[in-house]
Motif scaffolding. Structure first.
Motif, mmCIF file in Angstrom:
data_model
loop_
_atom_site.group_PDB
_atom_site.id
_atom_site.type_symbol
_atom_site.label_atom_id
_atom_site.label_comp_id
_atom_site.label_asym_id
_atom_site.label_seq_id
_atom_site.Cartn_x
_atom_site.Cartn_y
_atom_site.Cartn_z
ATOM 1 N N ARG A 1 61.004 5.856 46.001
ATOM 2 C CA ARG A 1 62.355 5.386 45.686
ATOM 3 C C ARG A 1 63.240 6.537 45.215
ATOM 4 O O ARG A 1 64.418 6.607 45.553
ATOM 5 C CB ARG A 1 62.298 4.272 44.643
ATOM 6 N N VAL A 2 62.657 7.439 44.440
ATOM 7 C CA VAL A 2 63.392 8.624 43.989
ATOM 8 C C VAL A 2 63.793 9.473 45.187
ATOM 9 O O VAL A 2 64.938 9.916 45.312
ATOM 10 C CB VAL A 2 62.555 9.443 42.986
ATOM 11 N N LEU A 3 62.847 9.717 46.096
ATOM 12 C CA LEU A 3 63.144 10.516 47.287
ATOM 13 C C LEU A 3 64.233 9.862 48.129
ATOM 14 O O LEU A 3 65.123 10.543 48.647
ATOM 15 C CB LEU A 3 61.879 10.711 48.127
ATOM 16 N N GLY A 4 64.171 8.556 48.260
ATOM 17 C CA GLY A 4 65.198 7.842 49.012
ATOM 18 C C GLY A 4 66.571 7.991 48.376
ATOM 19 O O GLY A 4 67.574 8.190 49.070
ATOM 20 N N THR A 5 66.623 7.922 47.066
ATOM 21 C CA THR A 5 67.895 8.091 46.365
ATOM 22 C C THR A 5 68.431 9.501 46.547
ATOM 23 O O THR A 5 69.626 9.695 46.802
ATOM 24 C CB THR A 5 67.739 7.753 44.869
ATOM 25 N N PHE A 6 67.561 10.507 46.422
ATOM 26 C CA PHE A 6 67.998 11.882 46.660
ATOM 27 C C PHE A 6 68.542 12.040 48.081
ATOM 28 O O PHE A 6 69.569 12.683 48.296
ATOM 29 C CB PHE A 6 66.850 12.877 46.448
ATOM 30 N N ALA A 7 67.845 11.450 49.054
ATOM 31 C CA ALA A 7 68.299 11.546 50.450
ATOM 32 C C ALA A 7 69.663 10.873 50.624
ATOM 33 O O ALA A 7 70.549 11.416 51.290
ATOM 34 C CB ALA A 7 67.270 10.925 51.391
ATOM 35 N N ASP A 8 69.842 9.704 50.034
ATOM 36 C CA ASP A 8 71.133 9.006 50.116
ATOM 37 C C ASP A 8 72.259 9.853 49.523
ATOM 38 O O ASP A 8 73.342 9.963 50.094
ATOM 39 C CB ASP A 8 71.076 7.664 49.389
ATOM 40 N N ILE A 9 71.999 10.439 48.377
ATOM 41 C CA ILE A 9 73.010 11.270 47.719
ATOM 42 C C ILE A 9 73.396 12.444 48.611
ATOM 43 O O ILE A 9 74.570 12.754 48.793
ATOM 44 C CB ILE A 9 72.493 11.788 46.362
ATOM 45 N N GLU A 10 72.376 13.102 49.152
ATOM 46 C CA GLU A 10 72.642 14.280 49.982
ATOM 47 C C GLU A 10 73.399 13.893 51.257
ATOM 48 O O GLU A 10 74.309 14.612 51.690
ATOM 49 C CB GLU A 10 71.335 14.991 50.325
ATOM 50 N N MET A 11 73.052 12.763 51.865
ATOM 51 C CA MET A 11 73.776 12.315 53.061
ATOM 52 C C MET A 11 75.242 12.045 52.741
ATOM 53 O O MET A 11 76.128 12.427 53.503
ATOM 54 C CB MET A 11 73.110 11.070 53.661
ATOM 55 N N HIS A 12 75.495 11.380 51.618
ATOM 56 C CA HIS A 12 76.881 11.133 51.202
ATOM 57 C C HIS A 12 77.621 12.452 50.974
ATOM 58 O O HIS A 12 78.765 12.614 51.378
ATOM 59 C CB HIS A 12 76.931 10.290 49.921
ATOM 60 N N ARG A 13 76.942 13.386 50.303
ATOM 61 C CA ARG A 13 77.563 14.675 50.006
ATOM 62 C C ARG A 13 77.882 15.439 51.292
ATOM 63 O O ARG A 13 78.972 15.998 51.445
ATOM 64 C CB ARG A 13 76.645 15.509 49.117
ATOM 65 N N LEU A 14 76.952 15.452 52.230
ATOM 66 C CA LEU A 14 77.161 16.166 53.496
ATOM 67 C C LEU A 14 78.294 15.559 54.316
ATOM 68 O O LEU A 14 78.991 16.267 55.042
ATOM 69 C CB LEU A 14 75.870 16.188 54.320
ATOM 70 N N LYS A 15 78.479 14.256 54.203
ATOM 71 C CA LYS A 15 79.564 13.576 54.919
ATOM 72 C C LYS A 15 80.896 13.689 54.179
ATOM 73 O O LYS A 15 81.928 13.260 54.688
ATOM 74 C CB LYS A 15 79.226 12.100 55.115
ATOM 75 N N GLY A 16 80.841 14.259 52.969
ATOM 76 C CA GLY A 16 82.058 14.398 52.187
ATOM 77 C C GLY A 16 82.474 13.117 51.477
ATOM 78 O O GLY A 16 83.602 13.002 51.020
ATOM 79 N N HIS A 17 81.554 12.166 51.374
ATOM 80 C CA HIS A 17 81.847 10.899 50.705
ATOM 81 C C HIS A 17 81.597 11.008 49.209
ATOM 82 O O HIS A 17 80.693 11.720 48.768
ATOM 83 C CB HIS A 17 80.983 9.779 51.265
ATOM 84 N N TYR A 18 82.369 10.285 48.467
ATOM 85 C CA TYR A 18 82.223 10.233 47.023
ATOM 86 C C TYR A 18 81.099 9.260 46.669
ATOM 87 O O TYR A 18 81.006 8.163 47.227
ATOM 88 C CB TYR A 18 83.536 9.773 46.378
ATOM 89 N N VAL A 19 80.238 9.635 45.754
ATOM 90 C CA VAL A 19 79.190 8.750 45.249
ATOM 91 C C VAL A 19 79.734 8.113 43.981
ATOM 92 O O VAL A 19 79.977 8.797 42.991
ATOM 93 C CB VAL A 19 77.883 9.522 44.975
ATOM 94 N N ALA A 20 79.905 6.804 44.025
ATOM 95 C CA ALA A 20 80.590 6.095 42.946
ATOM 96 C C ALA A 20 79.704 5.789 41.744
ATOM 97 O O ALA A 20 80.162 5.225 40.766
ATOM 98 C CB ALA A 20 81.176 4.795 43.483
ATOM 99 N N TYR A 21 78.468 6.161 41.813
ATOM 100 C CA TYR A 21 77.563 5.893 40.697
ATOM 101 C C TYR A 21 76.848 7.185 40.323
ATOM 102 O O TYR A 21 76.821 8.145 41.084
ATOM 103 C CB TYR A 21 76.543 4.808 41.064
ATOM 104 N N ASP A 22 76.230 7.177 39.153
ATOM 105 C CA ASP A 22 75.482 8.347 38.685
ATOM 106 C C ASP A 22 73.997 8.077 38.880
ATOM 107 O O ASP A 22 73.409 7.309 38.124
ATOM 108 C CB ASP A 22 75.791 8.621 37.221
ATOM 109 N N PRO A 23 73.374 8.679 39.873
ATOM 110 C CA PRO A 23 71.960 8.402 40.162
ATOM 111 C C PRO A 23 70.984 9.083 39.212
ATOM 112 O O PRO A 23 69.794 8.805 39.258
ATOM 113 C CB PRO A 23 71.799 8.947 41.583
ATOM 114 N N GLN A 24 71.471 9.946 38.354
ATOM 115 C CA GLN A 24 70.580 10.711 37.487
ATOM 116 C C GLN A 24 69.708 9.804 36.623
ATOM 117 O O GLN A 24 68.484 10.004 36.547
ATOM 118 C CB GLN A 24 71.381 11.658 36.607
ATOM 119 N N ALA A 25 70.273 8.806 35.988
ATOM 120 C CA ALA A 25 69.500 7.920 35.112
ATOM 121 C C ALA A 25 68.476 7.124 35.922
ATOM 122 O O ALA A 25 67.330 6.954 35.484
ATOM 123 C CB ALA A 25 70.431 6.979 34.362
ATOM 124 N N TYR A 26 68.865 6.662 37.104
ATOM 125 C CA TYR A 26 67.944 5.914 37.959
ATOM 126 C C TYR A 26 66.759 6.792 38.362
ATOM 127 O O TYR A 26 65.602 6.387 38.264
ATOM 128 C CB TYR A 26 68.673 5.413 39.210
#
Length: 94
Positions: A46-71
């Motif tokens: 689940r952690v790896l999936g979250t990291f992958a989601d974050i990176e995909m959003h970042r590469l697409k230039g999309h804003y991540v509306a939540y802070d995944p660090q705590a999760y």
């Protein structure tokens, strides 16, 4: 948009925890702890999936509306707790 989601110390802490989980899971004394290993694997995936989601959003230039660090830190802690149950079990000598 290149936004930093984590600070360096948090990333280092995540890396240390991941390494310890890996080393403990590979310890021959814990091979029989299948249920705990499965729990740890689920949390790490689940952690790896979250990291992958974050990176995909970042590469697409999309804003991540939540802070995944705590999760991510929380899921890693659950994985760590799952494998540490075996290390405190009286079945296995230290």
């Amino acid at each position: 948009m290149n936004q930093a989601m984590f600070d360096m110390e948090t990333l280092k802490d995540i890396r240390r925890t991941a390494d310890e989980i890996s080393y403990t899971c590979m310890n021959r004394h814990y091979y029989t702890e299948v249920e705990n290993l499965k729990k740890a694997l689920d949390h790490v995936c689940r952690v790896l999936g979250t990291f992958a989601d974050i990176e995909m959003h970042r590469l697409k230039g999309h804003y991540v509306a939540y802070d995944p660090q705590a999760y991510i830190k929380g899921r890693l802690q659950l994985a760590y707790d799952a494998i540490k149950v075996a290390s405190t079990d009286d079945q296995f000598p230290a």
